[in-house]
Design a protein around this motif. Sequence first.
Motif, PDB file in Angstrom:
ATOM      1  N   PRO A 154     -12.062  45.202  10.633  1.00 12.42           N
ATOM      2  CA  PRO A 154     -12.574  46.190  11.579  1.00 12.42           C
ATOM      3  C   PRO A 154     -12.062  45.868  12.973  1.00 12.42           C
ATOM      4  O   PRO A 154     -11.996  44.712  13.374  1.00 12.42           O
ATOM      5  N   GLY A 155     -11.666  46.896  13.696  1.00 15.65           N
ATOM      6  CA  GLY A 155     -11.143  46.678  15.038  1.00 15.65           C
ATOM      7  C   GLY A 155     -11.082  47.960  15.823  1.00 15.65           C
ATOM      8  O   GLY A 155     -11.826  48.903  15.558  1.00 15.65           O
ATOM      9  N   ILE A 156     -10.161  47.983  16.771  1.00 14.39           N
ATOM     10  CA  ILE A 156     -10.027  49.136  17.654  1.00 14.39           C
ATOM     11  C   ILE A 156      -8.558  49.574  17.656  1.00 14.39           C
ATOM     12  O   ILE A 156      -7.653  48.738  17.648  1.00 14.39           O
ATOM     13  N   VAL A 157      -8.347  50.885  17.638  1.00 14.04           N
ATOM     14  CA  VAL A 157      -6.986  51.427  17.640  1.00 14.04           C
ATOM     15  C   VAL A 157      -6.384  51.202  19.030  1.00 14.04           C
ATOM     16  O   VAL A 157      -6.980  51.593  20.037  1.00 14.04           O
ATOM     17  N   THR A 158      -5.212  50.544  19.067  1.00 15.72           N
ATOM     18  CA  THR A 158      -4.563  50.245  20.343  1.00 15.72           C
ATOM     19  C   THR A 158      -3.310  51.081  20.571  1.00 15.72           C
ATOM     20  O   THR A 158      -2.827  51.152  21.696  1.00 15.72           O
ATOM     21  N   ALA A 159      -2.765  51.691  19.531  1.00 14.79           N
ATOM     22  CA  ALA A 159      -1.586  52.544  19.697  1.00 14.79           C
ATOM     23  C   ALA A 159      -1.461  53.488  18.515  1.00 14.79           C
ATOM     24  O   ALA A 159      -1.768  53.113  17.380  1.00 14.79           O
ATOM     25  N   VAL A 160      -1.020  54.707  18.790  1.00 14.85           N
ATOM     26  CA  VAL A 160      -0.707  55.696  17.760  1.00 14.85           C
ATOM     27  C   VAL A 160       0.615  56.332  18.152  1.00 14.85           C
ATOM     28  O   VAL A 160       0.734  56.909  19.239  1.00 14.85           O
ATOM     29  N   LYS A 161       1.614  56.194  17.290  1.00 15.00           N
ATOM     30  CA  LYS A 161       2.927  56.786  17.557  1.00 15.00           C
ATOM     31  C   LYS A 161       3.202  57.804  16.461  1.00 15.00           C
ATOM     32  O   LYS A 161       3.295  57.444  15.294  1.00 15.00           O
ATOM     33  N   LEU A 162       3.297  59.064  16.843  1.00 15.95           N
ATOM     34  CA  LEU A 162       3.488  60.150  15.891  1.00 15.95           C
ATOM     35  C   LEU A 162       4.943  60.578  15.832  1.00 15.95           C
ATOM     36  O   LEU A 162       5.571  60.820  16.867  1.00 15.95           O
ATOM     37  N   GLY A 163       5.478  60.687  14.629  1.00 15.53           N
ATOM     38  CA  GLY A 163       6.798  61.271  14.400  1.00 15.53           C
ATOM     39  C   GLY A 163       6.603  62.637  13.790  1.00 15.53           C
ATOM     40  O   GLY A 163       5.484  63.138  13.682  1.00 15.53           O
ATOM     41  N   ASP A 164       7.673  63.262  13.347  1.00 15.09           N
ATOM     42  CA  ASP A 164       7.568  64.578  12.725  1.00 15.09           C
ATOM     43  C   ASP A 164       6.810  64.512  11.409  1.00 15.09           C
ATOM     44  O   ASP A 164       6.003  65.384  11.101  1.00 15.09           O
ATOM     45  N   VAL A 165       7.053  63.460  10.618  1.00 18.12           N
ATOM     46  CA  VAL A 165       6.423  63.316   9.311  1.00 18.12           C
ATOM     47  C   VAL A 165       5.584  62.045   9.226  1.00 18.12           C
ATOM     48  O   VAL A 165       4.498  62.043   8.668  1.00 18.12           O
ATOM     49  N   ALA A 166       6.081  60.960   9.795  1.00 16.50           N
ATOM     50  CA  ALA A 166       5.414  59.662   9.693  1.00 16.50           C
ATOM     51  C   ALA A 166       4.727  59.309  11.010  1.00 16.50           C
ATOM     52  O   ALA A 166       4.972  59.917  12.052  1.00 16.50           O
ATOM     53  N   ALA A 167       3.864  58.291  10.935  1.00 20.51           N
ATOM     54  CA  ALA A 167       3.157  57.801  12.117  1.00 20.51           C
ATOM     55  C   ALA A 167       2.991  56.297  12.005  1.00 20.51           C
ATOM     56  O   ALA A 167       3.024  55.733  10.900  1.00 20.51           O
ATOM     57  N   GLN A 168       2.793  55.664  13.150  1.00 26.23           N
ATOM     58  CA  GLN A 168       2.531  54.227  13.200  1.00 26.23           C
ATOM     59  C   GLN A 168       1.233  54.032  13.957  1.00 26.23           C
ATOM     60  O   GLN A 168       1.059  54.559  15.052  1.00 26.23           O
ATOM     61  N   VAL A 169       0.307  53.273  13.367  1.00 33.49           N
ATOM     62  CA  VAL A 169      -0.992  53.004  13.984  1.00 33.49           C
ATOM     63  C   VAL A 169      -1.148  51.502  14.118  1.00 33.49           C
ATOM     64  O   VAL A 169      -0.914  50.757  13.162  1.00 33.49           O
ATOM     65  N   GLU A 170      -1.551  51.062  15.319  1.00 33.48           N
ATOM     66  CA  GLU A 170      -1.813  49.646  15.562  1.00 33.48           C
ATOM     67  C   GLU A 170      -3.306  49.457  15.779  1.00 33.48           C
ATOM     68  O   GLU A 170      -3.936  50.242  16.480  1.00 33.48           O
ATOM     69  N   ILE A 171      -3.849  48.399  15.166  1.00 36.48           N
ATOM     70  CA  ILE A 171      -5.254  48.053  15.324  1.00 36.48           C
ATOM     71  C   ILE A 171      -5.328  46.601  15.765  1.00 36.48           C
ATOM     72  O   ILE A 171      -4.645  45.742  15.204  1.00 36.48           O
ATOM     73  N   GLN A 172      -6.161  46.329  16.769  1.00 40.10           N
ATOM     74  CA  GLN A 172      -6.441  44.956  17.173  1.00 40.10           C
ATOM     75  C   GLN A 172      -7.800  44.612  16.584  1.00 40.10           C
ATOM     76  O   GLN A 172      -8.800  45.224  16.917  1.00 40.10           O
ATOM     77  N   ALA A 173      -7.821  43.664  15.677  1.00 39.22           N
ATOM     78  CA  ALA A 173      -9.055  43.237  15.002  1.00 39.22           C
ATOM     79  C   ALA A 173      -9.289  41.778  15.371  1.00 39.22           C
ATOM     80  O   ALA A 173      -8.749  40.876  14.740  1.00 39.22           O
ATOM     81  N   GLY A 174     -10.049  41.554  16.450  1.00 38.73           N
ATOM     82  CA  GLY A 174     -10.202  40.199  16.965  1.00 38.73           C
ATOM     83  C   GLY A 174      -8.826  39.704  17.374  1.00 38.73           C
ATOM     84  O   GLY A 174      -8.105  40.388  18.088  1.00 38.73           O
ATOM     85  N   PRO A 175      -8.413  38.527  16.895  1.00 39.96           N
ATOM     86  CA  PRO A 175      -7.098  38.005  17.269  1.00 39.96           C
ATOM     87  C   PRO A 175      -5.959  38.600  16.444  1.00 39.96           C
ATOM     88  O   PRO A 175      -4.801  38.281  16.671  1.00 39.96           O
ATOM     89  N   HIS A 176      -6.268  39.459  15.496  1.00 40.62           N
ATOM     90  CA  HIS A 176      -5.261  39.987  14.574  1.00 40.62           C
ATOM     91  C   HIS A 176      -4.778  41.371  15.003  1.00 40.62           C
ATOM     92  O   HIS A 176      -5.574  42.268  15.223  1.00 40.62           O
ATOM     93  N   ARG A 177      -3.455  41.530  15.082  1.00 42.71           N
ATOM     94  CA  ARG A 177      -2.847  42.838  15.345  1.00 42.71           C
ATOM     95  C   ARG A 177      -2.267  43.334  14.031  1.00 42.71           C
ATOM     96  O   ARG A 177      -1.445  42.669  13.422  1.00 42.71           O
ATOM     97  N   LEU A 178      -2.720  44.503  13.592  1.00 40.28           N
ATOM     98  CA  LEU A 178      -2.230  45.080  12.347  1.00 40.28           C
ATOM     99  C   LEU A 178      -1.527  46.391  12.653  1.00 40.28           C
ATOM    100  O   LEU A 178      -1.997  47.175  13.471  1.00 40.28           O
ATOM    101  N   VAL A 179      -0.403  46.615  11.992  1.00 40.97           N
ATOM    102  CA  VAL A 179       0.374  47.840  12.170  1.00 40.97           C
ATOM    103  C   VAL A 179       0.515  48.497  10.811  1.00 40.97           C
ATOM    104  O   VAL A 179       0.865  47.840   9.831  1.00 40.97           O
ATOM    105  N   SER A 180       0.227  49.785  10.757  1.00 33.67           N
ATOM    106  CA  SER A 180       0.336  50.518   9.507  1.00 33.67           C
ATOM    107  C   SER A 180       1.222  51.742   9.703  1.00 33.67           C
ATOM    108  O   SER A 180       1.118  52.438  10.706  1.00 33.67           O
TER     109      SER A 180
END
Length: 137
Positions: free
Chosen positions: A79-105
């Motif tokens: 669980p964390g907070i969304v720190t970035a959302v990058k939208l493309g035409d079809v795909a997207a990249q979402v970054e979450i900071q969960a405590g000390p962990h940065r996750l990118v999907s």
Amino acid sequence: MQSYTIGQAARLLGVSPDTARRWADAGRIATHRDEAGRRLIDGRDLAAFSIEIAQSSVAAQGGQGEEDGPYTTARNAFPGIVTAVKLGDVAAQVEIQAGPHRLVSLLTREAVEELGLEVGMRATARVKSTNVHIDRV
């Protein structure tokens, strides 16, 4: 834009409410008061601050993250907070900071829009093998 109480912010940052309150008192993170007089933190401010403290934490540890952070569970939910959302035409990249962990999907733009993901909102990254699933909280 979503705002968070000191207690909610503390949980998302992986610290005690007292620590979050001290940071707010010291001016490290901006707060405002709601109608009931509670101190709130704007979601965008909390997202930026979460990145700042995570980077300073990693730097203080010589570039090494914590091995046993409080956000890992048997179900691999972060669980964390969304720190970035990058939208493309079809795909997207979402970054979450969960405590000390940065996750990118990487996920579809449609999924990001259906979830209504935006910087400053709470979300949970669920990890299974090499896939990261994002649940709106």
